[in-house]
Motif scaffolding. Structure first.
Motif, PDB file in Angstrom:
ATOM      1  N   HIS A  77       0.870  -1.176   0.000  1.00 45.66           N
ATOM      2  CA  HIS A  77       0.000   0.000   0.000  1.00 45.66           C
ATOM      3  C   HIS A  77       0.906   1.225   0.000  1.00 45.66           C
ATOM      4  O   HIS A  77       1.490   1.588   1.025  1.00 45.66           O
ATOM      5  N   GLY A  78       1.035   1.843  -1.183  1.00 46.02           N
ATOM      6  CA  GLY A  78       1.929   2.991  -1.318  1.00 46.02           C
ATOM      7  C   GLY A  78       2.134   3.311  -2.780  1.00 46.02           C
ATOM      8  O   GLY A  78       1.500   2.704  -3.647  1.00 46.02           O
ATOM      9  N   PRO A  79       3.022   4.251  -3.079  1.00 46.80           N
ATOM     10  CA  PRO A  79       3.315   4.594  -4.465  1.00 46.80           C
ATOM     11  C   PRO A  79       3.911   3.397  -5.204  1.00 46.80           C
ATOM     12  O   PRO A  79       4.494   2.516  -4.574  1.00 46.80           O
ATOM     13  N   VAL A  80       3.779   3.389  -6.509  1.00 48.11           N
ATOM     14  CA  VAL A  80       4.133   2.200  -7.276  1.00 48.11           C
ATOM     15  C   VAL A  80       5.609   1.808  -7.150  1.00 48.11           C
ATOM     16  O   VAL A  80       5.959   0.634  -7.192  1.00 48.11           O
ATOM     17  N   PHE A 111       1.707  -6.765  -6.187  1.00 47.40           N
ATOM     18  CA  PHE A 111       0.408  -6.099  -6.048  1.00 47.40           C
ATOM     19  C   PHE A 111       0.618  -4.772  -5.323  1.00 47.40           C
ATOM     20  O   PHE A 111       1.195  -4.753  -4.246  1.00 47.40           O
ATOM     21  N   THR A 112       0.149  -3.694  -5.914  1.00 48.98           N
ATOM     22  CA  THR A 112       0.302  -2.412  -5.214  1.00 48.98           C
ATOM     23  C   THR A 112      -0.889  -1.514  -5.484  1.00 48.98           C
ATOM     24  O   THR A 112      -1.495  -1.577  -6.569  1.00 48.98           O
ATOM     25  N   THR A 113      -1.213  -0.669  -4.499  1.00 47.42           N
ATOM     26  CA  THR A 113      -2.344   0.249  -4.682  1.00 47.42           C
ATOM     27  C   THR A 113      -1.963   1.425  -5.576  1.00 47.42           C
ATOM     28  O   THR A 113      -2.811   2.231  -5.930  1.00 47.42           O
ATOM     29  N   LYS A 127      -9.371   3.150  -1.880  1.00 46.71           N
ATOM     30  CA  LYS A 127      -8.670   2.492  -2.984  1.00 46.71           C
ATOM     31  C   LYS A 127      -8.168   1.118  -2.533  1.00 46.71           C
ATOM     32  O   LYS A 127      -8.252   0.126  -3.265  1.00 46.71           O
ATOM     33  N   LEU A 128      -7.655   1.070  -1.300  1.00 45.18           N
ATOM     34  CA  LEU A 128      -7.137  -0.182  -0.759  1.00 45.18           C
ATOM     35  C   LEU A 128      -8.268  -1.209  -0.608  1.00 45.18           C
ATOM     36  O   LEU A 128      -8.129  -2.372  -1.005  1.00 45.18           O
TER      37      LEU A 128
END
Ligand code: CFM
Length: 546
Positions: A77-80, A111-113, A127-128
């Motif tokens: 969970h964070g920037p790409v 997997f990332t938000t 978003k998460l």
């Protein structure tokens, strides 16, 4: 001895007074006069501006401990960038088995938000939550991890609440790790955060004990390059049932059943000692520090394990395996030893390998003269007896110590796990160091240097002054050594080789080290600024304008 003191003094003189004072505390020269290890400063902040080799708390939590669990989806969970740059860089291998089919293995995926500016401004929880819904619909995972990176802590997303709601919505466990990079001075903080969460929320949830007379776990083994598989092979041959390799090639189910074993082996003390200790408190399971890197070290670990169970059949089988495997690999090793013998090495790795590999190098006739850790704590250098005297630092203020109590139903005394009488257990503890780690210091020789959080400058200077034949490094410092004409082996992912553990690993390692030592390539490197002839100005011009 004095020579080494002078060498270090010369290195320090380049530092401003305050830096010098600080760095001196992180370096110890082993001296015969020192019975116990002198205090070394460790697990404190790197001096700003100094090029350190450390990672961040997110790296320690996500990259090291939780992402190798093969059937859990781990969301960054964070920037790409945080997700992308931690994708596939650690070679924790996983494969399908009877309980985990191929399509349930997610450890190779990322997997990332992908937090964008509006998410940072308005919050990323929605978003998460949406991402979790999508993942459940698409993959049907058995459980999910959410790992936060720095911006999440700064904007204050409540990932715990998102995880709780998702658990209720989907009926699978969703775990939230507040492992923002800045949570500690290095990745070590992330290990602790992951250990706490897994201990509190996963371990103990299962009730399926694997069949077998002696059931064990290997804690702190991440199956880099297949190391864990080689250890499993050996242990099975000796007669053990391996309940779980934590977390290399482990499944979520394995970890739920982690408490259903008779003995916890601890391979990497730094990253997993919290769980070993907490399982001892809660369930009474004894733990044994082992080292399956190095032939003699492997043999010694197997013998100590066998003693724990006081089972003549197990002891016999152990000796048979040791004899068979040693006889099998010795002829090949003997060839490699001819090149390795007497060679001098440095070892700088994260928080346990610089100690473990000294054993394997000794098997090859090599010696380590400087060894250091990027992020270890004092106990990894000095031994666990110093733990009560360690001052709370930046890490421990951020991460709660869990004060667990013995489990009312499941707690048993250590001797019961090993089927020993109380007297036998007491006698065993005198022979085998249960629940203890003596650190790296006792294995270093007189005059050797132990260094914490070594930086680029110090590494360069140590190379110039001590002229090692080979250096074991991290992913960045590797290139310093190579540019200076010294072969370097990157010891985190093994430069894409391995496994290096156990007997088969020893052969792989000996071959790779022999290659490194015998290639002339490194001696041929002349950086442009050291070339004798003047560069051809015209050609250079041409090249620039081409
Ligand atoms: Fe343990 Fe490791 Fe290590 Fe480590 Fe690491 Fe690693 Fe390492 Mo790289 S868990 S402390 S945080 S043995 S990723 S498998 S090689 S620094 S020495």
């Amino acid at each position: 001895m004095d020579g080494m003191d002078t060498t270090l003094e010369e290195i320090y003189t380049q530092y401003p007074e305050t830096v010098k004072k600080n760095r001196k505390k992180h370096i110890v020269i082993k001296s015969k006069a020192d019975e116990a290890c002198p205090q070394i400063e460790a697990n404190t902040r790197t001096i700003p501006g100094i090029i350190s080799q450390r990672g961040c708390a997110y790296a320690g939590c996500k990259g090291v401990v939780v992402a190798p669990i093969k059937d859990m989806i781990t969301i960054t969970h964070g920037p790409v960038g945080c997700g992308y740059y931690s994708w596939g860089t650690r070679r924790n291998k996983a494969r399908a088995d009877s309980t985990t089919p191929k399509d349930k293995i997610y450890s190779q995926l990322c997997f990332t938000t992908d937090m964008q500016e509006p998410d940072i401004v308005f919050g990323g929880d929605k978003k998460l939550a949406k991402m979790i819904d999508e993942l459940v619909a698409a993959f049907h995972p058995r459980a999910i991890n959410i790992c936060s990176t720095c911006p999440i802590g700064l904007i204050g997303d409540d990932i715990g609440a998102v995880a709780k709601a998702a658990t209720e919505r989907h009926g699978i466990q969703v775990l939230a790790y507040a492992c923002e990079g800045y949570k500690g001075v290095s990745q070590s903080a992330g290990h602790h955060i992951a250990n706490n969460n897994i201990m509190q929320n996963v371990i103990g949830k299962g009730n399926e004990r694997k069949p077998g007379k002696h059931v064990i776990n290997i804690l702190g083994e991440y199956n880099i390059g297949g190391d864990g598989w080689e250890q499993e092979r050996i242990l099975k041959d000796c007669g053990y049932t391996v309940n779980c390799v934590m977390t290399g090639d482990a499944s979520y189910e394995d970890i739920k059943n982690l408490h259903l074993a008779d003995l916890n082996l601890v391979q990497c003390h730094r990253s997993i000692n919290y769980i070993a200790e907490m399982m001892e408190t809660r369930y009474g399971i004894p733990w044994l520090k082992v080292n399956f890197v190095g032939i003699e070290a492997t043999n010694e670990s197997l013998r100590q394990m066998a003693k724990c169970f006081n089972d003549p059949e197990l002891e016999k089988q152990t000796e048979d395996v040791i004899a068979r495997e040693t006889a099998r690999i010795e002829p090949a090793l003997e060839q490699f030893r001819k090149i390795c013998l007497g060679k001098k090495a440095f070892a700088f790795v994260g928080g346990s390998r610089s100690h473990h590999y000294q054993h394997l190098l000794k098997d090859l006739g090599m010696e380590v003269v400087v060894a250091g850790y990027e992020f270890a704590h004092r106990d990894d250098y000095e031994g666990r007896q110093v733990i009560p005297t360690i001052k709370s630092d930046a890490d421990s203020k951020n991460i709660p110590e869990l004060h667990l109590k013995p489990d009312e139903k499941l707690f048993r005394e250590g001797n019961e796990y090993l089927s020993l009488s109380k007297e036998q257990f007491e006698a065993l503890k005198k022979e085998v160091p249960l629940n203890y780690y003596e650190g790296m210091y006792p294995d270093m020789k007189n005059g050797d240097i132990m260094i914490d959080d070594c930086n680029h400058y110090e590494l360069e200077e140590l190379i110039k002054k001590l002229k090692p034949d080979l250096i074991f490094t991290g992913v960045r410092d590797k290139y310093i050594a190579e540019k200076m004409g010294i072969p370097a082996k990157q010891m985190h992912s093994y430069d894409y080789a391995g496994p290096y553990a156990g007997y088969n690993g020893a052969i792989n390692f000996a071959r790779d080290v022999t290659h490194a030592l015998s290639t002339p390539a490194w001696k041929m490197i002349v950086p442009p600024w050291e070339r004798k002839e003047e560069p051809d100005a015209e050609k250079q011009e041409g090249a620039t304008h081409a």
